[in-house]
Design a protein around this motif. Structure first.
Motif, mmCIF file in Angstrom:
data_model
loop_
_atom_site.group_PDB
_atom_site.id
_atom_site.type_symbol
_atom_site.label_atom_id
_atom_site.label_comp_id
_atom_site.label_asym_id
_atom_site.label_seq_id
_atom_site.Cartn_x
_atom_site.Cartn_y
_atom_site.Cartn_z
ATOM 1 N N LEU A 490 -25.705 -9.861 -27.231
ATOM 2 C CA LEU A 490 -27.358 -9.413 -26.917
ATOM 3 C C LEU A 490 -26.860 -8.080 -27.110
ATOM 4 O O LEU A 490 -26.112 -7.320 -26.252
ATOM 5 N N CYS A 514 -37.647 -12.057 -20.683
ATOM 6 C CA CYS A 514 -36.969 -12.818 -20.011
ATOM 7 C C CYS A 514 -36.942 -14.629 -19.363
ATOM 8 O O CYS A 514 -36.834 -13.878 -18.087
ATOM 9 N N PRO A 515 -36.550 -15.284 -20.088
ATOM 10 C CA PRO A 515 -37.244 -16.757 -19.415
ATOM 11 C C PRO A 515 -35.589 -17.455 -18.317
ATOM 12 O O PRO A 515 -35.710 -18.185 -17.535
ATOM 13 N N ALA A 516 -34.774 -16.252 -18.698
ATOM 14 C CA ALA A 516 -33.474 -17.248 -18.155
ATOM 15 C C ALA A 516 -32.768 -15.599 -17.545
ATOM 16 O O ALA A 516 -31.360 -15.964 -16.890
ATOM 17 N N VAL A 518 -31.194 -12.823 -17.728
ATOM 18 C CA VAL A 518 -30.711 -12.197 -18.292
ATOM 19 C C VAL A 518 -30.761 -10.486 -18.111
ATOM 20 O O VAL A 518 -29.801 -9.879 -18.015
ATOM 21 N N TYR A 519 -31.899 -10.208 -18.445
ATOM 22 C CA TYR A 519 -32.421 -8.288 -18.154
ATOM 23 C C TYR A 519 -31.457 -8.177 -16.454
ATOM 24 O O TYR A 519 -32.878 -8.472 -15.799
ATOM 25 N N CYS A 539 -28.142 -17.221 -21.063
ATOM 26 C CA CYS A 539 -28.873 -17.230 -22.192
ATOM 27 C C CYS A 539 -29.040 -18.295 -23.000
ATOM 28 O O CYS A 539 -27.692 -19.146 -22.757
ATOM 29 N N VAL A 540 -30.351 -18.609 -22.347
ATOM 30 C CA VAL A 540 -30.404 -20.208 -23.248
ATOM 31 C C VAL A 540 -31.409 -19.932 -24.497
ATOM 32 O O VAL A 540 -31.847 -21.115 -25.188
ATOM 33 N N HIS A 541 -31.186 -18.700 -25.262
ATOM 34 C CA HIS A 541 -31.223 -18.752 -27.046
ATOM 35 C C HIS A 541 -32.585 -18.953 -27.343
ATOM 36 O O HIS A 541 -32.362 -19.771 -28.472
ATOM 37 N N CYS A 542 -33.460 -18.481 -26.625
ATOM 38 C CA CYS A 542 -35.014 -18.569 -26.995
ATOM 39 C C CYS A 542 -35.597 -17.544 -27.512
ATOM 40 O O CYS A 542 -36.551 -17.283 -28.610
ATOM 41 N N LYS A 543 -34.461 -15.995 -27.562
ATOM 42 C CA LYS A 543 -34.877 -14.877 -28.860
ATOM 43 C C LYS A 543 -35.915 -14.415 -28.774
ATOM 44 O O LYS A 543 -36.051 -13.392 -29.135
ATOM 45 N N THR A 544 -36.977 -14.587 -27.455
ATOM 46 C CA THR A 544 -37.536 -13.658 -26.888
ATOM 47 C C THR A 544 -37.033 -12.348 -26.833
ATOM 48 O O THR A 544 -37.970 -11.159 -27.460
ATOM 49 N N CYS A 545 -36.196 -11.331 -26.091
ATOM 50 C CA CYS A 545 -35.753 -10.187 -25.815
ATOM 51 C C CYS A 545 -35.908 -9.355 -27.825
ATOM 52 O O CYS A 545 -35.888 -8.402 -27.901
ATOM 53 N N TRP A 556 -30.390 -9.899 -31.462
ATOM 54 C CA TRP A 556 -29.820 -10.880 -30.710
ATOM 55 C C TRP A 556 -28.927 -11.433 -31.867
ATOM 56 O O TRP A 556 -29.542 -11.913 -32.907
HETATM 57 FE FE1 SF4 Z 1 -33.428 -13.846 -22.254
HETATM 58 FE FE2 SF4 Z 1 -33.512 -13.476 -24.668
HETATM 59 FE FE3 SF4 Z 1 -31.375 -14.661 -24.081
HETATM 60 FE FE4 SF4 Z 1 -34.136 -16.121 -24.609
HETATM 61 S S1 SF4 Z 1 -32.598 -14.893 -26.401
HETATM 62 S S2 SF4 Z 1 -32.889 -16.128 -23.110
HETATM 63 S S3 SF4 Z 1 -34.909 -13.985 -23.765
HETATM 64 S S4 SF4 Z 1 -31.290 -13.092 -24.092
#
Ligand code: SF4
Length: 570
Positions: A490, A514-516, A518-519, A539-545, A556
């Motif tokens: 990230l 971020c649903p995990a 991370v930040y 990180c669950v790789h959702c790409k929201t950030c 990302w």
């Molecule tokens: Fe958090 Fe970004 Fe990972 Fe999604 S991709 S879980 S928003 S750090």
């Protein structure tokens, strides 16, 4: 200069999701049919030699990074494999009944008729992760090479900006960027055609769009974030095959959002909540919205006496037809969600992703027949799309999401109008314009917020670890694993903005979107102010950030292959 192995292939697919798996399989079938027809003189053209086809996948196994609701419209899989059920496609249940609930704070209004786009009776509730695992087995039977733990880190171009393949990520780099004892450089996979099917906000698709200007003529993409859990509940809580969609609570009328509850085999419930990532209140937290959704009495009733067994989150390309980028370039095709093939109104993208892959495969056959891999031939992919049922389906709902940027009630009226007008918005406008989500946040000062305390937006939300869960607990149920001794994937381009402008203007919304978890903003003794801390291993790789950061300074990139969530069965 790192010496890299080069492997020559004919076609390389990036991402083992439904679009690429269907594409690779269809490519095999189509070449066989093409060669038979050419040999018999029924079709003009050239016999195509056996192609070297590879699929690379960043997860530890196919399916590990795949997350969806999911109710599948079988139209595409039926075209790919008419006997898919006989061949063992792992559908979970047939949809036996639909319901649509409008939720207020404490009551539920059941719609007497389910809105037509949400009628699913006769379709299939599936685990998309299991389905992809099964499609991968079919690919392997057809001698397609699948390489798990191989993330695509960058596209390779020749001197004229033609895509000539993909570089996979290096392995064995420590957190300071130095090679470890197990260092293995990424491989350059050279291919005549590279197909990106990376899912929502694909990292290579993002690079390609920027370098080749593929999205220059498109409306800005808008995304939603789906947060999902699987629950095991007592028998009788919900019938297998029951599909419920909801609108209303807990989203406010300015925020796009809705829930789903699906009854699966063995008293398993798929439950989730989608929040549009174009909300204006920076204090919104999509994970908290979902947790709050479960506290509604009608929803809680379904989960009563049960236990959560899995968690995950993933973004969805919600913008639809007008946000589609150019889906071809020299040596390159884009399929599935990363090319915006999802139908936001039906909240369905599996069938359109698969069909887009199949049309890409047919285009590739023509490219090999003519030995031309330039956009001159690959643009036929777009023409095939325009004369297919995906076009009819997506074009008819082309303004669906854009209308929601004006709020729920106006959007529902607008949707009714679109239904009658064949997709045109109010005033028969062919294209309703909308804004990228990250530009829509209002500043904290425009609300009555002071600081970044989540309780200001969610005063009654408690995480009891029975019905509702905090983010660290949720992450545990996503079975996330990343080697911590690697560079963070990230990349924050300017952390000073996090500590200053973002903190003041928006209260660092990354802590919430971020649903995990991370930040985090943490006090630093060194600087005397709160600085951003990135727990990348969550990180669950959702790409929201990458999507929702107000300053677009989070990039990302793919971590070391194999790292990430484990969504097996989701
Ligand atoms: Fe958090 Fe970004 Fe990972 Fe999604 S991709 S879980 S928003 S750090």
């Amino acid at each position: 200069m790192i010496e890299r192995e080069q492997l020559e292939m004919d076609v390389i697919f990036v991402g083992a999701g439904p679009a690429n798996l269907a594409a690779a399989l269809h490519l095999k079938y189509e070449i066989k049919e093409h060669n038979e027809l050419v040999s018999k003189g029924i079709r003009s053209g050239n016999v195509i030699d056996d192609l070297e086809i590879g699929i690379i996948e960043k997860g530890p196994a196919v399916g590990a990074h795949i997350l969806s609701g999911a109710v599948m419209d079988p139209i595409a899989i039926r075209e790919l494999m008419p006997d898919f059920l006989e061949q063992g496609c792992p559908v979970d249940s047939v949809v036996t009944d639909d319901a649509f609930w409008f939720l207020t704070e404490d009551s539920r209004i059941k719609a007497p008729i389910t809105p037509p786009p949400l009628v699913n009776k006769g379709k299939y509730i599936i685990s998309l992760s299991k389905m992809c695992e099964w499609l991968a087995e079919k690919c392997e039977e057809a001698e397609i090479n699948i390489f798990p733990e191989f993330p695509g880190s960058e596209l390779l171009y020749d001197d004229e900006d033609r895509v000539i393949g993909v570089r996979t990520g290096d392995k064995g780099i420590d957190k300071d960027g130095k090679p470890k004892a197990n260092f293995e450089p990424g491989v350059d996979l050279l291919a005549k055609v590279t197909v990106l099917g990376e899912g929502s906000r694909g990292s290579l698709a993002k690079q390609a769009m920027k370098r080749l200007g593929l999205d220059e003529n498109a409306e800005p993409q808008v995304f939603s974030l789906g947060v999902k859990e699987l629950w095991e509940v007592p028998a009788g809580n919900i019938e297998e095959g029951m599909v419920i969609h909801t609108l209303g609570f807990p989203s406010d009328a300015k925020t796009y959002g809705g829930g789903w509850i699906y009854g699966m085999k063995g008293n398993i419930v798929s439950i989730g909540y989608v929040t549009g990532l174009d909300y204006i209140d920076p204090m919104i937290d999509p994970h908290a919205e979902f947790q709050k959704f479960k506290t509604h009495p009608a929803v809680e009733e379904v989960l009563k006496g049960g236990k959560m067994i899995k968690y995950g989150a993933k973004t969805i390309n919600a913008g639809g037809y007008h946000t589609m980028p150019q889906i071809y370039a020299d040596g390159l095709l884009l399929v599935g969600d990363c090319a915006s093939f999802l139908n936001g109104q039906r909240i369905k993208g599996i069938h359109t992703a698969m069909k887009s892959g199949m049309l890409a495969a047919e285009t590739i056959v023509s490219a090999f027949d003519h030995q031309d891999f330039s956009s001159y031939t690959l643009k036929h992919f777009h023409e095939k799309f325009e004369s297919s049922w995906i076009y009819d389906e997506l074009h008819a709902v082309r303004n669906f999401h854009a209308a929601f940027q004006k709020g729920r009630w106006s959007a529902l009226l607008n949707s009714g109008f679109q239904f009658l007008s064949g997709g045109a918005g109010w005033g028969f406008l062919d294209k309703l314009h909308h804004e990228a989500g990250h530009k829509r946040y209002k500043k904290l000062s425009e609300f009555d917020y002071h600081g970044d305390d989540l309780a200001q937006r969610y005063p009654d939300l408690k995480f009891d670890k029975q019905l509702t869960f905090d983010k660290p607990t949720s992450v545990f149920f996503a079975a996330v694993a990343h080697d911590e001794d690697q560079p963070s994937h990230l990349h924050i381009l300017d952390t000073d903005i996090c500590a200053t402008r973002c903190a003041e203007e928006f209260g660092n919304p990354c802590q919430r979107f971020c649903p995990a978890a991370v930040y985090e903003m943490e006090h630093s003794e060194k600087t005397g102010r709160r600085e951003i801390k990135v727990n990348f291993s969550n990180c669950v790789h959702c790409k929201t950030c990458d999507i929702a950061d107000p300053y677009q300074i989070i990039n990302w990139v793919t971590p070391e292959g194999g790292g990430g969530p484990n969504y097996k069965g989701m």
